[in-house]
Scaffold this motif. Structure first.
Motif, PDB file in Angstrom:
ATOM      1  N   TYR A 165       0.845  -1.194   0.000  1.00 57.93           N
ATOM      2  CA  TYR A 165       0.000   0.000   0.000  1.00 57.93           C
ATOM      3  C   TYR A 165       0.880   1.243   0.000  1.00 57.93           C
ATOM      4  CZ  TYR A 165      -3.857  -3.118   1.086  1.00 57.93           C
ATOM      5  OH  TYR A 165      -4.780  -4.115   1.019  1.00 57.93           O
ATOM      6  N   ALA A 176      -6.082   9.990  -6.857  1.00 57.98           N
ATOM      7  CA  ALA A 176      -7.341   9.741  -7.555  1.00 57.98           C
ATOM      8  C   ALA A 176      -7.342   8.390  -8.250  1.00 57.98           C
ATOM      9  CB  ALA A 176      -7.598  10.852  -8.579  1.00 57.98           C
ATOM     10  N   LEU A 177      -6.189   7.720  -8.297  1.00 61.94           N
ATOM     11  CA  LEU A 177      -6.078   6.433  -8.966  1.00 61.94           C
ATOM     12  C   LEU A 177      -6.446   5.308  -8.006  1.00 61.94           C
ATOM     13  CD1 LEU A 177      -2.669   7.030 -10.801  1.00 61.94           C
ATOM     14  CD2 LEU A 177      -4.985   7.308 -11.730  1.00 61.94           C
ATOM     15  N   ALA A 178      -7.130   4.299  -8.534  1.00 59.18           N
ATOM     16  CA  ALA A 178      -7.504   3.171  -7.685  1.00 59.18           C
ATOM     17  C   ALA A 178      -6.276   2.360  -7.279  1.00 59.18           C
ATOM     18  CB  ALA A 178      -8.505   2.274  -8.417  1.00 59.18           C
ATOM     19  N   ARG A 179      -5.328   2.172  -8.196  1.00 51.72           N
ATOM     20  CA  ARG A 179      -4.111   1.406  -7.928  1.00 51.72           C
ATOM     21  C   ARG A 179      -2.939   2.124  -8.591  1.00 51.72           C
ATOM     22  NH1 ARG A 179      -4.831  -3.822  -6.189  1.00 51.72           N
ATOM     23  NH2 ARG A 179      -2.837  -4.447  -7.089  1.00 51.72           N
ATOM     24  N   ALA A 259      -4.046   9.863   1.722  1.00 51.44           N
ATOM     25  CA  ALA A 259      -4.769   8.844   0.961  1.00 51.44           C
ATOM     26  C   ALA A 259      -3.968   7.549   0.970  1.00 51.44           C
ATOM     27  CB  ALA A 259      -4.997   9.308  -0.473  1.00 51.44           C
ATOM     28  N   ARG A 261      -3.748   3.821  -0.876  1.00 56.96           N
ATOM     29  CA  ARG A 261      -4.189   3.071  -2.033  1.00 56.96           C
ATOM     30  C   ARG A 261      -3.323   1.823  -2.189  1.00 56.96           C
ATOM     31  NH1 ARG A 261      -7.433   6.331  -1.242  1.00 56.96           N
ATOM     32  NH2 ARG A 261      -8.237   7.987  -2.589  1.00 56.96           N
ATOM     33  N   ALA A 264       0.006  -0.880  -7.470  1.00 59.18           N
ATOM     34  CA  ALA A 264      -0.201  -1.787  -8.601  1.00 59.18           C
ATOM     35  C   ALA A 264       0.823  -2.912  -8.602  1.00 59.18           C
ATOM     36  CB  ALA A 264      -0.158  -1.006  -9.909  1.00 59.18           C
TER      37      ALA A 264
END
Length: 294
Positions: A165, A176-179, A259, A261, A264
């Motif tokens: 993470y 703003a990116l999911a991954r 944030a 996330r 990837a």
């Protein structure tokens, strides 16, 4: 006196004759007769009254029958127990464990309990270096380790992969990116603990960064502990933006201005450290449980 002889004796007594006992045992009648006569000679007793029309227990045979059944029951229990030991379904397993992530380790142990309910698992938590040393000395049967590429004198069996993470300022575009990928964070300085604190994890992150970006990450202030580091990232925000990367241990925190996330790539691999060679029965059960909890 042999177990086979007692088994033949009980079969004749229960079937009421040598022919039917031979059918039950899937052997020839002469073999049954021979072994029962040998048992009678060894015991010095006549166990059956024989005639052309019937075979019946003598008084001695009737008294011996319950004892013979008890011996056969004990032999069968011994055999079944031996089979369970050989299959890793009983005995003990000393396992060195990592903390977290989430409920993965708990699910592994729960599945192992399903597969081998009589296997006693003793979980010990200690620093990674001590876990590995304990496996080498035999104090532990195996140990879970995280992100370790090599361990001299041990074999590392990959069990599963967990996500890493990232924590970054909430107003950064990558939030703003999911991954987000490492390339989305390349311009931000990275808060990473000094290598001596966790060399395998440090090397995993810096190697992945070099492979993705072509150079080492720009260093920010070192990672101290998770809560303090995330608080600093959120507090500095746009003034001195930075980010960090971590793996889940006790859940994902929520920090104002920060944030979190999933990254990837790369994931982090959990290995089972064992002595080289063919895994023993209990370890095979553990590996089967790990395969079931992917």
């Amino acid at each position: 006196m042999e177990i086979r002889q007692l088994r033949y004796f009980v079969a004749v007594a229960e079937e009421g004759g040598f022919a039917r006992a031979a059918e039950r045992l899937h052997i020839v009648q002469s073999a049954v007769s021979q072994q029962v006569r040998r048992l009678e000679r060894e015991l010095g007793l006549t166990l059956f009254e024989r005639s052309t029309r019937r075979v019946a227990l003598t008084a001695a045979g009737a008294r011996l029958l319950p004892e013979a059944r008890s011996v056969l029951d004990a032999a069968d229990r011994t055999r079944r127990t031996a089979e369970r030991i050989a299959a890793g379904e009983t005995g003990a397993l000393d396992l060195g464990a990592v903390r977290g992530p989430g409920d993965r380790v708990y699910r592994l142990l729960s599945r192992l309990a399903d597969l081998a309910p009589d296997l006693r698992v003793r979980v010990r938590r200690m620093p990674a270096s001590e876990r590995l040393a304990a496996v080498r000395t035999g104090a532990l049967d195996a140990a879970l380790v995280r992100a370790l590429p090599v361990a001299p004198g041990l074999e590392l069996l990959p069990l599963w992969q967990d996500p890493l993470y990232v924590a970054l300022p909430a107003r950064h575009p990558a939030a703003a990116l999911a991954r987000p990928a490492l390339g989305d964070l390349a311009e931000l300085p990275l808060r990473l603990a000094e290598r001596e604190r966790n060399a395998p994890f440090h090397d995993l992150v810096t190697s992945a960064f070099r492979e993705a970006i072509g150079h080492a990450p720009t260093a920010a202030a070192p990672f101290t502990d998770l809560q303090d580091t995330l608080t600093a990232i959120g507090a500095e925000g746009d003034r001195a933006p930075s980010w960090t990367v971590f793996y889940e241990v006790t859940g994902l925190p929520e920090v104002a201005g920060t944030a979190i996330r999933p990254l990837a790539a790369p994931p982090i691999t959990i290995f089972l450290a064992v002595l080289p060679g063919v895994p023993g029965p209990a370890l095979r059960q553990l590996l089967a449980a790990a395969a079931d909890t992917h």
